[in-house]
Motif scaffolding. Sequence first.
Motif, short mmCIF file in Angstrom:
data_model
loop_
_atom_site.label_atom_id
_atom_site.label_comp_id
_atom_site.label_asym_id
_atom_site.label_seq_id
_atom_site.Cartn_x
_atom_site.Cartn_y
_atom_site.Cartn_z
N PHE A 40 0.86 -1.19 0.00
CA PHE A 40 0.00 0.00 0.00
C PHE A 40 0.89 1.24 0.00
O PHE A 40 1.78 1.37 0.85
CB PHE A 40 -0.91 0.00 1.23
CG PHE A 40 -2.03 1.00 1.16
CD1 PHE A 40 -3.30 0.61 0.79
CD2 PHE A 40 -1.80 2.34 1.46
CE1 PHE A 40 -4.33 1.53 0.73
CE2 PHE A 40 -2.82 3.27 1.41
CZ PHE A 40 -4.10 2.86 1.03
N ASP A 41 0.64 2.15 -0.96
CA ASP A 41 1.45 3.37 -1.07
C ASP A 41 0.54 4.58 -1.21
O ASP A 41 -0.48 4.53 -1.93
CB ASP A 41 2.39 3.31 -2.29
CG ASP A 41 3.45 2.24 -2.14
OD1 ASP A 41 4.02 2.14 -1.04
OD2 ASP A 41 3.68 1.50 -3.11
N LEU A 42 0.89 5.67 -0.55
CA LEU A 42 0.22 6.96 -0.68
C LEU A 42 1.25 8.00 -1.09
O LEU A 42 2.29 8.15 -0.44
CB LEU A 42 -0.45 7.38 0.64
CG LEU A 42 -0.99 8.81 0.69
CD1 LEU A 42 -2.10 9.03 -0.32
CD2 LEU A 42 -1.48 9.15 2.11
N GLU A 43 0.98 8.72 -2.19
CA GLU A 43 1.91 9.73 -2.70
C GLU A 43 1.13 11.01 -2.98
O GLU A 43 0.11 10.99 -3.67
CB GLU A 43 2.57 9.23 -3.98
CG GLU A 43 3.56 10.23 -4.58
CD GLU A 43 4.17 9.72 -5.87
OE1 GLU A 43 4.82 10.52 -6.57
OE2 GLU A 43 3.97 8.53 -6.20
N VAL A 44 1.61 12.12 -2.41
CA VAL A 44 0.99 13.44 -2.62
C VAL A 44 2.04 14.35 -3.24
O VAL A 44 3.09 14.59 -2.65
CB VAL A 44 0.47 14.03 -1.30
CG1 VAL A 44 -0.20 15.39 -1.55
CG2 VAL A 44 -0.51 13.08 -0.63
N ASP A 45 1.76 14.86 -4.45
CA ASP A 45 2.71 15.74 -5.13
C ASP A 45 2.89 17.05 -4.39
O ASP A 45 1.98 17.52 -3.69
CB ASP A 45 2.22 16.03 -6.56
CG ASP A 45 2.40 14.83 -7.47
OD1 ASP A 45 2.91 13.79 -6.99
OD2 ASP A 45 2.03 14.92 -8.65
N GLU A 46 4.06 17.64 -4.55
CA GLU A 46 4.36 18.91 -3.88
C GLU A 46 3.49 20.05 -4.39
O GLU A 46 3.26 21.03 -3.67
CB GLU A 46 5.84 19.27 -4.08
CG GLU A 46 6.80 18.30 -3.39
CD GLU A 46 8.24 18.71 -3.58
OE1 GLU A 46 8.47 19.71 -4.30
OE2 GLU A 46 9.13 18.05 -3.02
N ALA A 47 2.99 19.94 -5.63
CA ALA A 47 2.18 21.04 -6.20
C ALA A 47 0.78 21.09 -5.62
O ALA A 47 0.05 22.06 -5.86
CB ALA A 47 2.10 20.89 -7.72
#
Length: 741
Positions: A301-308
Amino acid sequence: MPTSPDRLAQDLQRCLNELQQERERTQQLLAELERQNHELDRLRSSIHRESNSRLLAEEALDETRDRLQLAVEAAGLALWDWQLTSPTVFLSARWGELIGDVAMDAQWDLDKLRDLVHPDDLLRLRPKVRALLDGTLQREVFQHRVRRFDGWVWVETHAMVAEQDKRRHPLRLMGTLADIGERKRAELETARARELAEQASRAKSAFLANMSHEVRTPLNALMGLTRMLMDSPLNDEQKSWLALMDSSANALLALLNDILDLSRIEAGKLGIEQVRFELRPVLDEAVGPYAGQARAKPLSFDLEVDEAVPSWVRGDPGRLRQVLGNLLSNALKFTPKNGSIQVRVQRSGDVEGVPLLHFAVRDSGVGISRKQQATIFDAFTQADVSTSRRFGGSGLGLAICDRLARLMGGRIELQSELGQGSLFTLALPLPDASADAGAPTSAPAELEGIAQASARYAGQVVLLAEDNPVNELMMRQMLLQLGFTVRVARGGAQAVSLWQQGGVDLVLMDVQMPGMSGLDATRTIRQAEARRRLPRTPIVAVTASAMRGDRQMCLDAGMDGYTAKPVSPQALIREMDRVLAQGTTDNEAPTPSQGTAQLNLEPVDKPERQRLDAQPAVDLDKLRRRLDGDEASLQELAQAMRLDLVDRMQGLKAALDQRDSESAVAHAHGLKGSLGSMTAERGARLAKGLELAARTVDWRLFERALPLMLTEAQAIEQALAEVAQGSEPDLFPEQRLTPDD
C-alpha cells in the motif's frame, strides 16, 4: 445635226454607270431589309421567351402559394392581416372554425375581437400590442384565451410588423394564430405529475427517515450487546460467532447509510459544504484504516501526494473522505493477496483559476470488462452476479461516489481491463485556501498579527484612496495601529495629486470611486512613473469587487496586489508585505491574495446560512478588536455608518423607481464594502445580491431583495444606535425606505 458615235458611246457609258450605282444601292437596301428582318425575328423570339418566363414564374408563384396554403391548413393556423388605418382585421376561415363561428375568410371588427379576449389576459396583452404599434418591437409572440361557444380556448398569436412608413412607423401588422389547448392541457398534466412525483419523493424520504430510526435503534443495541459479549469470557467458537455478528451488523449499518445517502442525493437534499480544511490530515484519515487492512491481508500500500498540491483547500472534507473510502474499500475487496494498492494525489492544472486535483486509486485486482464498465456507476449494480456472490456488497458504493463527485463539481473516471486491475480517478476542483482571507481568525491571532507587524511599518507612509467614509475610517484606524503614517484621498484624482507630492511608500486603492476610478488613477500614476523615470510605487487594490476576473483587471491596470473587502488584517498584512518586498526590481505578476477572489463566489450552503442567521446584525466584538478597543473611534465609525446607510438605502430605492442600473450598482457596491468593513456579514451578502441583480438588470429580483435589505439595515441601525451615544434611535423612518408596491 447628227450625233457622233463618240457622243453616243459616252452617253451609253454614263447610263451603264448610273444603272450600276442603282443596282448597288438596291443591294444595300435589300441587305438592310434582311438585317431588319433578322432583328424582328430576334425580338419576336425574345418576347416569346419573356412571355414563357413570366408564365413559368406565375406558375411557380401559384405553386408556392398553394404549398403555403396547404402548410397553413395542415398546421391548423389562422392568418390575420391588419392595416392600422382600418377598424377591421382580416382573418382566415380557420379563425371562425376555431371559435365555433362560420368558417370563412372575413373582416372582423376590432371591438368584437377585443371582447373575445379573456379579461385577465387583456391587461397582460396591452403593453405588448402597444410596443408593436409604437415600433419598439418588430415581432412578438403571446398566449391568451379567447371565448368560444363552449368556454375558453387557449391560442398562441404570432405578430410581426409587415409594412412601415419612411419614419419606420408601423403601417401594417400580420401574423398567425394557433389553437394550443392541447399543449396547455399537457403542461397542466405535467405540472400535476411533477407535484405527484414530489409528493412521492417526500413520502419516500419520510419513509426512509422513519425506517432509518426504526432500524438503527435495535441495530445499535445489537452492536453494543455484541461488543459487550466479546469482552466477556468466551471460547474460540463463541468469539467467532460474535465476530460474524458484529461484521454483519456493520455491513447492515453501511448498507443503511448508503441507501439514505442515495435517497438524499436523488431528492436533491444532500448538501455539500464549502469549508477551509487541511488536505493532508483528511487524506490520512481516509487512507489510514484501509492501509492497515491492506498490510494485514497482505497487500502493498502506497500513498503519494505531489508537492504542487495545496496544503489548504476549500471544499467538503467529509464527502471527500466518503468517496475515497468507497474507492479504497473496493480496491481492498477485489485485490487478491500479495497484490498492490496505490493512492496518488496530484494537481493536473487549473479550471478558471481553481486547482484541479486528481485523486487516483490504482489496484492490481480482478479488473472490470469494458462491457461491465458501462453500468458500473449505476445504483444496485456490480460487475456481475458471480462477483456479487463472491465479494458481497449492494452495488451502491460507486453510484454514490459518482453522484457525490458531480455534486462537488468533479467527476470519476475508470480505466480497467479484466484481470489487469483498475484505476479510479476522482477529478475535483478545490480552491487553494492556503492563505484564505475569508477564514475565521481568532481574536488573539488578529491582535498578535497587528502587534507583530507594527514594528515593520513604523515610519512608512501609506496613501489610502477610499471614497466611502465608513471604510475610510475603518482602514485609517487599522493602518495607524500598524504604525503607518496615513494620507487619505477621497477619489482617484485626489490620490494622483497626493502621490505627485512624493514621499509615498505604498498606495491602497479602492477601485470604484466617483470621478476618476481607482483603475484610471493607477494608470495615470504608472504613466507618470514611466515618463519621469520614477521608481515604481507599490499599489494594492482594496475593493469589494471580488468577482472572477476583477483581480486580473486590477493587475492589468498596473496594480501590484489585490485583496477583497471586508478586509482581514492578516490578508492585508500578507499582501502589503509581499508587494513591499517585491520592490522596484521584481516585475513578476503578483500572486493573488489567496482566497479573496473566491470568497464571494461561493454559494451559501445550509451550514453557512445557519451560521449567518445565528450571527448578530453587526459583530461588535470583532469590530472592537479591529479598533484595538478604541471606543471613541467605534462611536465615530458607528455614526458615520448610520448616515451612510441612510444615503445608500435612499439611493437604492430611487434607483429602483427610476430603473437606473448604474446608480443601483454604485450604491449596492458601496454598501457591500462598508457593511463588510463594519463586520455586518449578512448585510454585506444582501448588498452583493442587489449589486448582481442590478448588473444583470433583473429589476424583479432587485425589487424582491430590497425589502430584505431594508429589514437588515434596520437591524444594523439599531445595533449601531446603541454604540453611537447621543444619536437618535432611528435615523430613517420605515416609510422613507420601503419600496413602493
